[in-house]
Write a protein that holds these residues in place. Structure first.
Motif, PDB file in Angstrom:
ATOM      1  N   ASP A 223      -0.476   8.640   2.234  1.00  0.00           N
ATOM      2  CA  ASP A 223       1.036   9.308   1.792  1.00  0.00           C
ATOM      3  C   ASP A 223       1.256   9.784   3.002  1.00  0.00           C
ATOM      4  OD1 ASP A 223      -1.811  10.153   3.566  1.00  0.00           O
ATOM      5  OD2 ASP A 223      -3.166  11.185   2.415  1.00  0.00           O
TER       6      ASP A 223
ATOM      7  N   GLU B  16       1.252  -0.935   0.130  1.00  0.00           N
ATOM      8  CA  GLU B  16      -0.388   0.303   0.051  1.00  0.00           C
ATOM      9  C   GLU B  16       0.864   1.150   0.254  1.00  0.00           C
ATOM     10  OE1 GLU B  16      -4.532  -0.927   2.567  1.00  0.00           O
ATOM     11  OE2 GLU B  16      -2.324  -1.775   3.610  1.00  0.00           O
TER      12      GLU B  16
ATOM     13  N   ALA C  92       4.965   6.597  -3.469  1.00  0.00           N
ATOM     14  CA  ALA C  92       4.700   6.755  -2.658  1.00  0.00           C
ATOM     15  C   ALA C  92       5.665   7.678  -1.529  1.00  0.00           C
ATOM     16  CB  ALA C  92       3.621   6.302  -2.459  1.00  0.00           C
TER      17      ALA C  92
ATOM     18  N   ALA D  63      -3.095   7.509   4.435  1.00  0.00           N
ATOM     19  CA  ALA D  63      -3.691   7.473   4.063  1.00  0.00           C
ATOM     20  C   ALA D  63      -3.398   6.806   3.281  1.00  0.00           C
ATOM     21  CB  ALA D  63      -4.518   8.870   3.129  1.00  0.00           C
TER      22      ALA D  63
ATOM     23  N   THR E 283      -3.352   5.446  -0.806  1.00  0.00           N
ATOM     24  CA  THR E 283      -3.393   6.509  -2.007  1.00  0.00           C
ATOM     25  C   THR E 283      -3.647   5.145  -3.102  1.00  0.00           C
ATOM     26  OG1 THR E 283      -0.810   6.743  -2.425  1.00  0.00           O
ATOM     27  CG2 THR E 283      -2.211   8.293  -1.419  1.00  0.00           C
ATOM     28  N   SER E 284      -2.558   4.167  -3.314  1.00  0.00           N
ATOM     29  CA  SER E 284      -2.171   3.168  -4.083  1.00  0.00           C
ATOM     30  C   SER E 284      -2.265   1.898  -2.776  1.00  0.00           C
ATOM     31  CB  SER E 284      -0.935   3.414  -5.026  1.00  0.00           C
ATOM     32  OG  SER E 284       0.320   3.000  -3.863  1.00  0.00           O
TER      33      SER E 284
END
Length: 148
Positions: A84, A81, A116, A88, A90-91
Motif C-alpha cells: 500500500d 508482494e 497495488a 505495508a 497487502t498481498s
C-alpha cells in the motif's frame, strides 16, 4: 518396565524428549544445503529487473531474473508482494520461474498479481544445479527499471 504409573509417565516423558532431540538433529543433517528459503543471500546471487504489466487485462509484474553465481539455479520461486502507499504488504503471490537459469544468464517471468500502488519482488526459494546449467536463461530485451 516399572510398575507404578508415575514411573511409566516419567519414562514416557524422557522418551519423548529424546525423540524430539533426535528429530531436530536429523532434520538439520538431512536438509539440502543447496536450497535457500527466502534468505537474504538471494540478493547476492540474483538480480530482478521488472516492471508493471498487464496480462489479458489483469495486472502483472514482468521482467528478468539474472543469475550471478557460478552454478545454474532451478526450482526458482519468485515472491511478489503488493504494497500500500505506506509500504505495508497487502498481498503476496508466489510463482515458479520455469526451467533453469544458467550461470551468468537470465530468465523472463510474468506473474499475475493483485492491483497495488507498488510491489516488492524477491527470490523466495531456489536450488543450485551442480555441474553447469541446462538452458532456460534467455537474453534479449531491456527489462524494466524496478517499476513503481
Amino acid at each position: 518396565m516399572s510398575g507404578s504409573p508415575r514411573d511409566r509417565l516419567s519414562e514416557t516423558s524422557v522418551s519423548v524428549n529424546v525423540l524430539a532431540i533426535v528429530m531436530t538433529l536429523l532434520g538439520s543433517v538431512a536438509s539440502a544445503p543447496a536450497q535457500n528459503f527466502g534468505m537474504e543471500q538471494g540478493t547476492t546471487y540474483f538480480t530482478i529487473d521488472w516492471e508493471r504489466g498487464q496480462h489479458r487485462g489483469k495486472p502483472s509484474v514482468r521482467g528478468y531474473i539474472a543469475n550471478h553465481w557460478g552454478l545454474a539455479a532451478t526450482d526458482l520461486r519468485l515472491k511478489v508482494e503488493g504494497l500500500d502507499v505506506a509500504g505495508a504488504v497487502t498481498s503476496t503471490t508466489v510463482d515458479r520461474i520455469p526451467g533453469d537459469v544458467a550461470p551468468g544468464s537470465r530468465a523472463y517471468f510474468e506473474v499475475l498479481a493483485p492491483p497495488a500502488p507498488s510491489y516488492r519482488l524477491s527470490v523466495m526459494t531456489y536450488t543450485w544445479v551442480d555441474g553447469g546449467g541446462g538452458g532456460g536463461g534467455g537474453g534479449g530485451g531491456g527489462g524494466g527499471g524496478g517499476g513503481m
